[in-house]
Design an enzyme around this catalytic site. Structure first.
Site, PDB file in Angstrom:
ATOM      1  N   HIS A 265      37.458  32.586  57.014  1.00 53.43           N
ATOM      2  CA  HIS A 265      37.807  34.043  56.991  1.00 53.43           C
ATOM      3  C   HIS A 265      36.435  34.886  56.654  1.00 53.43           C
ATOM      4  O   HIS A 265      36.402  35.804  57.201  1.00 53.43           O
ATOM      5  CB  HIS A 265      38.728  34.176  55.422  1.00 53.43           C
ATOM      6  CG  HIS A 265      40.030  33.424  55.707  1.00 53.43           C
ATOM      7  ND1 HIS A 265      41.130  33.691  56.085  1.00 53.43           N
ATOM      8  CD2 HIS A 265      40.370  32.148  54.977  1.00 53.43           C
ATOM      9  CE1 HIS A 265      42.251  33.056  56.075  1.00 53.43           C
ATOM     10  NE2 HIS A 265      41.783  31.992  55.524  1.00 53.43           N
TER      11      HIS A 265
HETATM   12  C1  BDR Z   1      40.042  33.988  50.982  1.00 53.49           C
HETATM   13  O1  BDR Z   1      40.519  33.263  49.773  1.00 53.49           O
HETATM   14  C2  BDR Z   1      39.452  32.199  49.516  1.00 53.49           C
HETATM   15  O2  BDR Z   1      39.862  30.964  49.286  1.00 53.49           O
HETATM   16  C3  BDR Z   1      38.497  32.360  50.711  1.00 53.49           C
HETATM   17  O3  BDR Z   1      37.207  31.968  50.348  1.00 53.49           O
HETATM   18  C4  BDR Z   1      38.594  33.720  51.427  1.00 53.49           C
HETATM   19  O4  BDR Z   1      37.530  34.628  50.612  1.00 53.49           O
HETATM   20  C5  BDR Z   1      41.069  34.050  52.005  1.00 53.49           C
HETATM   21  O5  BDR Z   1      42.151  34.562  51.701  1.00 53.49           O
END
Ligand code: BDR
Ligand code: CA
Length: 328
Positions: A239
């Site tokens: 992400h």
């Molecule tokens: C987000 O949640 C976190 O666990 C990841 O680092 C990312 O920023 C994705 O939903």
């Protein structure tokens, strides 16, 4: 010319990939890194940010620890996803300390010192950004751009049926940023498509450093478990790297919407994006609605691979010199 970025993170395996990408490419200059409690506690996210930067030779980048809890709630970590210390492979212990200033203050100071020049990439819970806005309401005007990894506008959430994790953890902060800062929201709508091919990750997992560790972060698994992790289906999404790749290659398509973040009940952290054709509300955010996933993959893989070829041997030799001379 390189773009100067402030990076607000909670590393976090995908946060680590974003930092590595920024370190790898000469097209991004990291002005400072600020850390926030999220995937794991602040002590771990700060240590991880410092360690990743040092390991990659970015010894001059200041790391400022920010908020150790959401604005008004208990922290809910994601250590079940990222591991108890936030990374499935830990780089060596850092030798430098974080700077003494708090994360939110560093965001404000750097933005004031470089008006209109910095892009803030915020990829953890938005606590530091909300605090920075409270300190400096003109922050959005002082920044060149604010890109946030957060929200699930028109898709299912990952922390609840309607909420993405970063918004879920600190919904009050997310609400303040969405209301006051006019951010570009890079949420699950597009980051659900940010995978790196399993074959590439497998190949890197059985290579030398730094690719072995990068493979571990990309697969959210220790290097020896990468194969099993990838056998479970689609490779995990990276992400947070999305906002970095978009700085390099404009892979995202945005649309403007009026939007609000819910803070109560079962829809806590939900991004309510008003896409009715006849709303009279003014847009207050830009939402990423489409991604060129193949360009994303190519840019990310190329940049990370260049760490291996161009800088890794020199950096590691340089980093090891002071230590060996200390013991001689
Ligand atoms: C987000 O949640 C976190 O666990 C990841 O680092 C990312 O920023 C994705 O939903
Ligand atoms: Ca994150």
């Amino acid at each position: 010319m390189a773009s100067s970025v402030l990076i607000d993170v909670d590393p976090g395996n995908d946060d680590a990939v974003l930092i590595a990408l920024a370190a790898a490419t000469e097209r991004l200059d990291i002005e400072a890194v600020t850390t926030v409690a999220g995937n794991v506690g602040l002590e771990h996210t700060t240590r991880n940010a410092r360690a990743i930067l040092e390991w990659l030779g970015e010894t001059d980048v200041p790391v400022a620890p920010g908020a150790d809890a959401p604005l008004v709630r208990e922290l809910e970590t994601a250590s079940h996803v990222h591991g108890p210390r936030g990374l499935h492979t830990q780089p060596p212990e850092p030798t430098a300390d974080p700077v003494a200033a708090a994360g939110a203050n560093v965001i404000v100071e750097r933005a004031r010192a470089n008006p209109g020049e910095l892009t803030l990439l915020a990829v953890g819970p938005l606590t530091n950004v909300a605090l920075a806005l409270a300190l400096e309401p003109e922050l959005p005007e002082l920044l060149d751009d604010l890109q946030v990894m957060g929200g699930a506008a028109f898709v299912t959430g990952n922390a609840s049926p309607t909420a993405e994790y970063n918004f879920y953890v600190d919904p009050e902060a997310a609400r303040r940023v969405v209301r006051q800062a006019g951010p570009k929201l890079v949420g699950l709508d597009v980051t659900n498509h940010t995978t790196v091919p399993s074959d590439t990750i497998r190949e890197w997992a059985s290579s030398d450093e730094p690719l072995r560790t990068l493979a571990s972060w990309l697969a959210y698994a220790a290097p020896e478990n990468v194969d099993d992790a990838l056998d479970e289906g689609t490779p995990p999404r990276v992400h947070d790297a999305t906002v970095g790749v978009d700085q390099l290659a404009d892979v995202l398509e945005f649309e403007s919407y009026p939007a609000e973040v819910e803070t109560y009940g079962s829809h806590r952290g939900a991004l309510a994006c008003d896409d009715r054709p006849r709303t009279d509300r003014e847009p207050n955010v830009e939402v990423a609605v489409d991604i060129d996933a193949s360009v994303f993959r190519a840019e990310l893989v190329d940049a990370l691979q260049s760490l291996n070829i161009e800088s890794w041997p020199a950096v590691q030799t340089r980093l090891s010199e002071p230590r060996s001379s200390m013991h001689s």
